[in-house]
Design a protein around this motif. Structure first.
Motif, PDB file in Angstrom:
ATOM      1  N   LYS A   1      62.526 -35.194  11.900  1.00 33.15           N
ATOM      2  CA  LYS A   1      61.806 -33.972  11.480  1.00 33.15           C
ATOM      3  C   LYS A   1      61.093 -33.287  12.639  1.00 33.15           C
ATOM      4  CE  LYS A   1      60.774 -34.285   6.636  1.00 33.15           C
ATOM      5  NZ  LYS A   1      60.441 -35.570   6.035  1.00 33.15           N
ATOM      6  N   GLY A   2      61.188 -31.962  12.639  1.00 30.64           N
ATOM      7  CA  GLY A   2      60.276 -31.180  13.481  1.00 30.64           C
ATOM      8  C   GLY A   2      60.727 -30.851  14.894  1.00 30.64           C
ATOM      9  N   GLY A   3      61.894 -31.316  15.307  1.00 34.92           N
ATOM     10  CA  GLY A   3      62.330 -30.997  16.671  1.00 34.92           C
ATOM     11  C   GLY A   3      62.790 -29.546  16.787  1.00 34.92           C
ATOM     12  N   LYS A   4      62.763 -29.037  17.986  1.00 34.68           N
ATOM     13  CA  LYS A   4      63.159 -27.636  18.194  1.00 34.68           C
ATOM     14  C   LYS A   4      64.668 -27.474  18.257  1.00 34.68           C
ATOM     15  CE  LYS A   4      60.430 -27.518  21.851  1.00 34.68           C
ATOM     16  NZ  LYS A   4      59.586 -28.722  21.699  1.00 34.68           N
ATOM     17  N   ARG A   5      65.391 -28.602  18.406  1.00 36.67           N
ATOM     18  CA  ARG A   5      66.872 -28.613  18.433  1.00 36.67           C
ATOM     19  C   ARG A   5      67.432 -27.835  19.621  1.00 36.67           C
ATOM     20  NH1 ARG A   5      65.463 -32.317  15.016  1.00 36.67           N
ATOM     21  NH2 ARG A   5      65.481 -31.801  12.815  1.00 36.67           N
ATOM     22  N   LEU A   6      66.726 -27.881  20.743  1.00 36.83           N
ATOM     23  CA  LEU A   6      67.180 -27.129  21.923  1.00 36.83           C
ATOM     24  C   LEU A   6      68.566 -27.565  22.389  1.00 36.83           C
ATOM     25  CD1 LEU A   6      63.936 -27.178  24.132  1.00 36.83           C
ATOM     26  CD2 LEU A   6      64.680 -25.475  22.464  1.00 36.83           C
ATOM     27  N   ARG A   7      68.763 -28.894  22.455  1.00 41.91           N
ATOM     28  CA  ARG A   7      70.024 -29.401  23.018  1.00 41.91           C
ATOM     29  C   ARG A   7      71.224 -29.061  22.134  1.00 41.91           C
ATOM     30  NH1 ARG A   7      65.585 -31.570  23.517  1.00 41.91           N
ATOM     31  NH2 ARG A   7      64.709 -32.418  25.446  1.00 41.91           N
ATOM     32  N   PRO A   8      71.147 -29.299  20.801  1.00 43.51           N
ATOM     33  CA  PRO A   8      72.297 -28.904  19.983  1.00 43.51           C
ATOM     34  C   PRO A   8      72.539 -27.395  19.954  1.00 43.51           C
ATOM     35  CG  PRO A   8      70.502 -29.754  18.605  1.00 43.51           C
ATOM     36  CD  PRO A   8      70.158 -30.067  20.035  1.00 43.51           C
ATOM     37  N   ILE A   9      71.472 -26.606  20.039  1.00 39.27           N
ATOM     38  CA  ILE A   9      71.693 -25.143  20.079  1.00 39.27           C
ATOM     39  C   ILE A   9      72.420 -24.782  21.380  1.00 39.27           C
ATOM     40  CG2 ILE A   9      70.578 -22.863  20.193  1.00 39.27           C
ATOM     41  CD1 ILE A   9      68.364 -23.971  18.355  1.00 39.27           C
ATOM     42  N   LEU A  10      71.999 -25.406  22.476  1.00 37.78           N
ATOM     43  CA  LEU A  10      72.686 -25.138  23.749  1.00 37.78           C
ATOM     44  C   LEU A  10      74.143 -25.554  23.676  1.00 37.78           C
ATOM     45  CD1 LEU A  10      69.935 -26.214  26.320  1.00 37.78           C
ATOM     46  CD2 LEU A  10      70.933 -23.931  26.091  1.00 37.78           C
TER      47      LEU A  10
ATOM     48  N   TYR B   1      62.937 -26.799  32.146  1.00 35.23           N
ATOM     49  CA  TYR B   1      62.193 -27.121  30.917  1.00 35.23           C
ATOM     50  C   TYR B   1      61.210 -28.272  31.152  1.00 35.23           C
ATOM     51  CZ  TYR B   1      61.132 -28.083  26.083  1.00 35.23           C
ATOM     52  OH  TYR B   1      60.449 -28.266  24.905  1.00 35.23           O
ATOM     53  N   GLN B   2      61.672 -29.309  31.859  1.00 32.23           N
ATOM     54  CA  GLN B   2      60.786 -30.459  32.065  1.00 32.23           C
ATOM     55  C   GLN B   2      59.611 -30.104  32.971  1.00 32.23           C
ATOM     56  OE1 GLN B   2      60.981 -33.766  30.583  1.00 32.23           O
ATOM     57  NE2 GLN B   2      58.897 -33.690  31.376  1.00 32.23           N
ATOM     58  N   ILE B   3      59.852 -29.290  34.012  1.00 35.35           N
ATOM     59  CA  ILE B   3      58.722 -28.904  34.884  1.00 35.35           C
ATOM     60  C   ILE B   3      57.688 -28.149  34.047  1.00 35.35           C
ATOM     61  CG2 ILE B   3      57.944 -27.616  36.919  1.00 35.35           C
ATOM     62  CD1 ILE B   3      60.809 -27.817  38.036  1.00 35.35           C
ATOM     63  N   ARG B   4      58.174 -27.232  33.219  1.00 37.01           N
ATOM     64  CA  ARG B   4      57.231 -26.426  32.423  1.00 37.01           C
ATOM     65  C   ARG B   4      56.508 -27.287  31.398  1.00 37.01           C
ATOM     66  NH1 ARG B   4      59.079 -20.232  32.733  1.00 37.01           N
ATOM     67  NH2 ARG B   4      59.608 -20.372  34.903  1.00 37.01           N
ATOM     68  N   ASP B   5      57.227 -28.252  30.836  1.00 36.18           N
ATOM     69  CA  ASP B   5      56.584 -29.170  29.894  1.00 36.18           C
ATOM     70  C   ASP B   5      55.519 -29.999  30.618  1.00 36.18           C
ATOM     71  OD1 ASP B   5      56.820 -30.401  27.073  1.00 36.18           O
ATOM     72  OD2 ASP B   5      56.826 -32.151  28.401  1.00 36.18           O
ATOM     73  N   ASP B   6      55.826 -30.424  31.828  1.00 37.84           N
ATOM     74  CA  ASP B   6      54.853 -31.213  32.601  1.00 37.84           C
ATOM     75  C   ASP B   6      53.614 -30.384  32.932  1.00 37.84           C
ATOM     76  OD1 ASP B   6      56.333 -33.518  32.591  1.00 37.84           O
ATOM     77  OD2 ASP B   6      57.185 -33.248  34.582  1.00 37.84           O
TER      78      ASP B   6
ATOM     79  N   ASP C   1      65.744 -17.816  28.598  1.00 36.01           N
ATOM     80  CA  ASP C   1      64.360 -17.375  28.818  1.00 36.01           C
ATOM     81  C   ASP C   1      63.427 -17.992  27.787  1.00 36.01           C
ATOM     82  OD1 ASP C   1      64.411 -15.755  31.097  1.00 36.01           O
ATOM     83  OD2 ASP C   1      65.395 -14.153  29.977  1.00 36.01           O
ATOM     84  N   PHE C   2      63.936 -18.088  26.578  1.00 31.94           N
ATOM     85  CA  PHE C   2      63.124 -18.636  25.478  1.00 31.94           C
ATOM     86  C   PHE C   2      62.796 -20.110  25.754  1.00 31.94           C
ATOM     87  CE2 PHE C   2      62.976 -20.239  20.966  1.00 31.94           C
ATOM     88  CZ  PHE C   2      61.826 -19.562  20.602  1.00 31.94           C
ATOM     89  N   VAL C   3      63.797 -20.871  26.161  1.00 30.62           N
ATOM     90  CA  VAL C   3      63.587 -22.293  26.478  1.00 30.62           C
ATOM     91  C   VAL C   3      62.596 -22.406  27.631  1.00 30.62           C
ATOM     92  CG1 VAL C   3      64.710 -24.365  27.435  1.00 30.62           C
ATOM     93  CG2 VAL C   3      65.853 -23.068  25.635  1.00 30.62           C
ATOM     94  N   ALA C   4      62.790 -21.570  28.653  1.00 30.87           N
ATOM     95  CA  ALA C   4      61.934 -21.643  29.831  1.00 30.87           C
ATOM     96  C   ALA C   4      60.501 -21.215  29.530  1.00 30.87           C
ATOM     97  CB  ALA C   4      62.512 -20.781  30.939  1.00 30.87           C
ATOM     98  N   SER C   5      60.330 -20.352  28.539  1.00 34.95           N
ATOM     99  CA  SER C   5      58.978 -19.855  28.246  1.00 34.95           C
ATOM    100  C   SER C   5      58.113 -20.954  27.649  1.00 34.95           C
ATOM    101  CB  SER C   5      59.047 -18.676  27.280  1.00 34.95           C
ATOM    102  OG  SER C   5      59.363 -19.135  25.978  1.00 34.95           O
ATOM    103  N   ASN C   6      58.750 -21.964  27.078  1.00 37.74           N
ATOM    104  CA  ASN C   6      58.017 -23.092  26.482  1.00 37.74           C
ATOM    105  C   ASN C   6      56.913 -22.585  25.549  1.00 37.74           C
ATOM    106  OD1 ASN C   6      57.225 -25.637  25.899  1.00 37.74           O
ATOM    107  ND2 ASN C   6      56.545 -26.198  27.958  1.00 37.74           N
ATOM    108  N   ALA C   7      57.223 -21.503  24.843  1.00 32.32           N
ATOM    109  CA  ALA C   7      56.198 -20.883  23.991  1.00 32.32           C
ATOM    110  C   ALA C   7      56.629 -20.943  22.532  1.00 32.32           C
ATOM    111  CB  ALA C   7      55.979 -19.452  24.431  1.00 32.32           C
ATOM    112  N   PHE C   8      57.071 -22.107  22.107  1.00 29.57           N
ATOM    113  CA  PHE C   8      57.536 -22.244  20.742  1.00 29.57           C
ATOM    114  C   PHE C   8      56.338 -22.316  19.809  1.00 29.57           C
ATOM    115  CE2 PHE C   8      60.310 -24.247  23.745  1.00 29.57           C
ATOM    116  CZ  PHE C   8      61.489 -23.594  23.506  1.00 29.57           C
ATOM    117  N   THR C   9      56.538 -21.868  18.617  1.00 27.65           N
ATOM    118  CA  THR C   9      55.405 -21.875  17.695  1.00 27.65           C
ATOM    119  C   THR C   9      55.129 -23.266  17.142  1.00 27.65           C
ATOM    120  OG1 THR C   9      56.992 -21.072  16.090  1.00 27.65           O
ATOM    121  CG2 THR C   9      55.418 -19.475  16.966  1.00 27.65           C
TER     122      THR C   9
END
Ligand code: IPE
Ligand code: IPE
Ligand code: MG
Ligand code: MG
Length: 286
Positions: free
Chosen positions: A47-56, A213-218, A276-284
């Motif tokens: 539950k609750g993941g953003k599903r970035l990898r499967p969308i990619l 993505y990982q740098i921005r998450d860090d 850009d969306f993934v890189a923005s790391n601004a998910f709700t």
């Protein structure tokens, strides 16, 4: 990080449609294990993941698709590999929270967490066996090996509290995180019957967006004092955050550069926006 461009509602609706497709397929896949003792814990873990990898994966498939083998099972496999890695990662990092609630091991205990992650591996194997093209299994296998190596290398460094250079930092996040992003985009292209050059392009793209993505998450996570974060060990005498932002921007640029080699179509346009969306790391929510 520059302020992210506000994504349009039309774009968000498109991405939501991908997410819904993935979530529905995940539910169906899980329902086949309804009688298993792992059914409820796994439903919770997913539950609750953003599903970035499967969308990619799905977008990479659509960018290059010449044939119509179903990419959805593979999309589930990469999400499951990610889920498994998060269960282990929270045990390793002693993190008690994930997706704004108790981490899996904090709810179920380490024993059930370890076994649930093993059970997820069995589902992944089952799914991957559905593909005739052995490159699908090989690509995922390489990524999961790299992920383990990256996690262990990071753990050793964190224990030693040794300062590390930029090259070492990138090498670790490339293994622990970007490897699965790369596998996702590569597998999407492989299943789509893409040419070798397109698979190569999308592989590199996945690697670079994963690093970004990982740098921005860090950077975002740095304030969380309890959380393991090797970015804190990065050797920089100047403004660390500014340097890290610059570093992530350079990988975002490389990711987008790769996409230039692909033929223009709707899927590519969506993938560019999603980048850009993934890189923005601004998910709700996550
Ligand atoms: C979390 O990944 C781990 C990192 C690589 C930073 P996500 O941010 O993709 O996790 P969920 O699945 O959306 O929660
Ligand atoms: C991400 O690592 C997890 C994996 C790549 C397996 P982190 O430990 O940096 O990510 P979060 O902060 O727990 O999501
Ligand atoms: Mg962690
Ligand atoms: Mg970790």
């Amino acid at each position: 990080m520059e302020a992210p461009a506000v994504p349009s509602n039309a774009f968000l609706a498109k991405i939501d449609a991908y997410r819904t497709r993935i979530d529905n397929a995940l539910l169906l896949e899980l329902r086949q294990r309804e009688n298993s003792v792992f059914y409820r814990p796994l439903s919770r873990a997913l539950k609750g993941g953003k599903r970035l990898r499967p969308i990619l994966l799905l977008l990479s498939y659509e960018c290059t698709s010449r044939i119509t083998e179903d990419p959805l099972p593979a999309a589930l496999a990469v999400e499951l590999a990610h889920t498994e890695s998060l269960i282990h990662d929270d045990i390793i990092d002693r993190d008690l929270m994930r997706r704004e609630r108790a981490a899996f091991h904090a709810s179920y205990g380490s024993e059930i967490a370890l076994l649930s992650a093993d059970f997820i591996l069995s589902i992944i194997l089952n799914i991957i066996a559905r593909y005739k093209d052995s490159r699908v299994a090989q690509t995922l296998s390489s990524a999961t090996s790299e992920m383990c190596e990256g996690e262990l290398e990071e753990l050793k460094l964190l224990r030693k509290k040794k300062k590390l250079g930029e090259y070492q930092y990138i090498s670790i996040i490339s293994k622990k995180t970007a490897s699965l992003f790369e596998a996702s985009t590569a597998i999407g292209a492989i299943i789509g019957g893409a040419k070798e050059s397109e698979i190569e392009t999308l592989s590199k793209y996945g690697r670079y967006i994963g690093i970004t993505y990982q740098i921005r998450d860090d950077i975002t996570d740095q304030e969380r004092t309890t959380s393991a974060n090797i970015l804190k060990l990065l050797e920089k005498d100047t403004d660390k955050n500014a340097a890290s932002k610059e570093l992530s921007n350079s990988y975002l640029f490389k990711a987008k550069e790769q996409l230039r080699a692909l033929a223009a179509n709707d899927a590519k346009a969506l993938l560019l926006k999603f980048t850009d969306f993934v890189a923005s790391n601004a998910f709700t929510s996550s």
